[in-house]
Write an enzyme that holds these catalytic residues in place. Structure first.
Site, PDB file in Angstrom:
ATOM      1  N   GLY A 134       0.827  -1.203   0.000  1.00 18.01           N
ATOM      2  CA  GLY A 134       0.000   0.000   0.000  1.00 18.01           C
ATOM      3  C   GLY A 134       0.856   1.245   0.000  1.00 18.01           C
ATOM      4  N   GLN A 183       2.402  10.248   1.814  1.00 16.74           N
ATOM      5  CA  GLN A 183       3.776   9.745   1.676  1.00 16.74           C
ATOM      6  C   GLN A 183       4.498  10.313   0.459  1.00 16.74           C
ATOM      7  OE1 GLN A 183       2.469   5.402   2.379  1.00 16.74           O
ATOM      8  NE2 GLN A 183       4.502   5.500   3.305  1.00 16.74           N
ATOM      9  N   CYS A 212       7.444   0.461   6.792  1.00 18.54           N
ATOM     10  CA  CYS A 212       6.813   1.593   6.108  1.00 18.54           C
ATOM     11  C   CYS A 212       7.791   2.168   5.104  1.00 18.54           C
ATOM     12  CB  CYS A 212       6.414   2.653   7.144  1.00 18.54           C
ATOM     13  SG  CYS A 212       5.575   4.076   6.440  1.00 18.54           S
ATOM     14  N   LEU A 213       7.287   2.519   3.941  1.00 23.47           N
ATOM     15  CA  LEU A 213       8.126   3.121   2.900  1.00 23.47           C
ATOM     16  C   LEU A 213       8.713   4.447   3.356  1.00 23.47           C
ATOM     17  CD1 LEU A 213       5.744   2.458  -0.127  1.00 23.47           C
ATOM     18  CD2 LEU A 213       7.943   1.317   0.302  1.00 23.47           C
ATOM     19  N   HIS A 249      -3.133   0.502   8.390  1.00 20.28           N
ATOM     20  CA  HIS A 249      -1.829   1.167   8.253  1.00 20.28           C
ATOM     21  C   HIS A 249      -1.961   2.409   7.355  1.00 20.28           C
ATOM     22  CE1 HIS A 249       2.755   0.982   7.732  1.00 20.28           C
ATOM     23  NE2 HIS A 249       2.377   1.827   6.781  1.00 20.28           N
ATOM     24  N   GLU A 250      -2.662   2.246   6.237  1.00 16.50           N
ATOM     25  CA  GLU A 250      -2.819   3.373   5.300  1.00 16.50           C
ATOM     26  C   GLU A 250      -3.737   4.452   5.861  1.00 16.50           C
ATOM     27  OE1 GLU A 250      -0.633   3.336   3.190  1.00 16.50           O
ATOM     28  OE2 GLU A 250      -0.222   1.191   3.197  1.00 16.50           O
ATOM     29  N   HIS A 280      -1.971   6.804   8.004  1.00 13.32           N
ATOM     30  CA  HIS A 280      -1.188   7.838   7.305  1.00 13.32           C
ATOM     31  C   HIS A 280      -2.041   9.074   7.024  1.00 13.32           C
ATOM     32  CE1 HIS A 280       2.745   6.105   6.757  1.00 13.32           C
ATOM     33  NE2 HIS A 280       2.306   5.044   6.115  1.00 13.32           N
TER      34      HIS A 280
HETATM   35  C1  SB7 Z   1       3.113  -3.774   6.903  1.00 10.81           C
HETATM   36  C2  SB7 Z   1       3.374  -2.888   5.895  1.00 10.81           C
HETATM   37  C3  SB7 Z   1       2.354  -2.210   5.257  1.00 10.81           C
HETATM   38  C4  SB7 Z   1       1.070  -2.447   5.657  1.00 10.81           C
HETATM   39  C5  SB7 Z   1       0.815  -3.332   6.658  1.00 10.81           C
HETATM   40  C6  SB7 Z   1       1.826  -3.996   7.273  1.00 10.81           C
HETATM   41  C7  SB7 Z   1       2.586  -1.222   4.140  1.00 10.81           C
HETATM   42  C8  SB7 Z   1       3.961  -0.683   4.030  1.00 10.81           C
HETATM   43  C9  SB7 Z   1       4.119   0.336   2.963  1.00 10.81           C
HETATM   44  N1  SB7 Z   1       3.728   1.607   3.432  1.00 10.81           N
HETATM   45  O1  SB7 Z   1       4.570   2.391   4.046  1.00 10.81           O
HETATM   46  C10 SB7 Z   1       2.462   2.100   3.163  1.00 10.81           C
HETATM   47  O2  SB7 Z   1       2.097   3.158   3.931  1.00 10.81           O
HETATM   48 NI    NI Z   2       3.441   3.307   5.643  1.00 10.70          NI
END
Ligand code: SB7
Ligand code: NI
Length: 188
Positions: free
Chosen positions: A60, A65, A110-111, A153-154, A157
């Site tokens: 996601g 971001q 997270c990215l 998670h999203e 954000h």
């Molecule tokens: C672990 C990672 C994510 C979601 C759920 C569990 C997405 C990671 C990528 N992102 O940073 C998106 O916001």
């Molecule tokens: Ni993230």
């Protein structure tokens, strides 16, 4: 297209803002943003595209971001992941949730975070969500497992919340009451 150099990292104030609601019909700019978010998550799960553009895999990505404080995100699970979810979510919300919690046994990443932060991130095990698509049609979904965790998670954000805000700082691996552990090899 979105590249890693477009993704802002922790410490950037946009990641701590509450993102703005999006108006319909979408502006050309917002439509492009939403489509590019989806393009990123699809490409970031494709071996060749990862190599070519030096992408970090992610299931996601949320508009804040890429420094766009708007209530838009994309989630995509590749078919071989065994999950079935690929959505652009605009003005998303959780309309109801289980009492039961869930967490990824391997923790979250997270990215926008360039370090690994160990610990359990408590989430709702099951959620019912509503969101709008690109055409402004509202849809409703019931999610569980990894898709439910990714959605939360999203959504965080969009509210200026980072996954590690939820980790118990005294004991990152403290048992979480009424929670099921989700085990999975990829946790990106
Ligand atoms: C672990 C990672 C994510 C979601 C759920 C569990 C997405 C990671 C990528 N992102 O940073 C998106 O916001
Ligand atoms: Ni993230």
């Amino acid at each position: 297209m979105i590249l890693m150099s477009d993704i802002i990292r922790e410490g950037h104030p946009t990641l701590r803002q509450r993102a703005e609601q999006v108006e319909f019909p979408l502006t050309e700019e917002n439509r492009k943003l939403a489509e590019e978010l989806m393009e990123y998550v699809v490409n970031s799960q494709d071996e060749e595209m990862i190599e070519k553009y030096d992408l970090r895999p992610g299931v996601g990505i949320a508009a804040p971001q890429v420094n766009e404080p708007k209530r838009i995100f994309a989630i995509h699970f590749d078919e071989e992941s065994g999950e079935d979810l690929s959505i652009i979510a605009i003005n998303p919300k959780i309309v109801s949730h289980s009492v039961e919690k869930a967490y990824l046994a391997s923790g979250e990443g997270c990215l926008s975070v360039d370090r690994s932060i160990p610990g359990y991130v408590p989430r709702y095990a099951r959620i019912t969500i509503k969101a709008f698509d690109l055409e402004g049609n509202e849809y409703k979904l019931r999610l569980k497992g990894l898709p439910a965790i990714a959605f939360q998670h999203e959504l965080d954000h969009l509210n200026g919340v980072m996954f590690y805000d939820h980790i118990n700082s005294d004991n990152p691996f403290a048992e979480i009451e009424n929670a099921v552990a989700i085990t999975r090899d990829i946790a990106e």
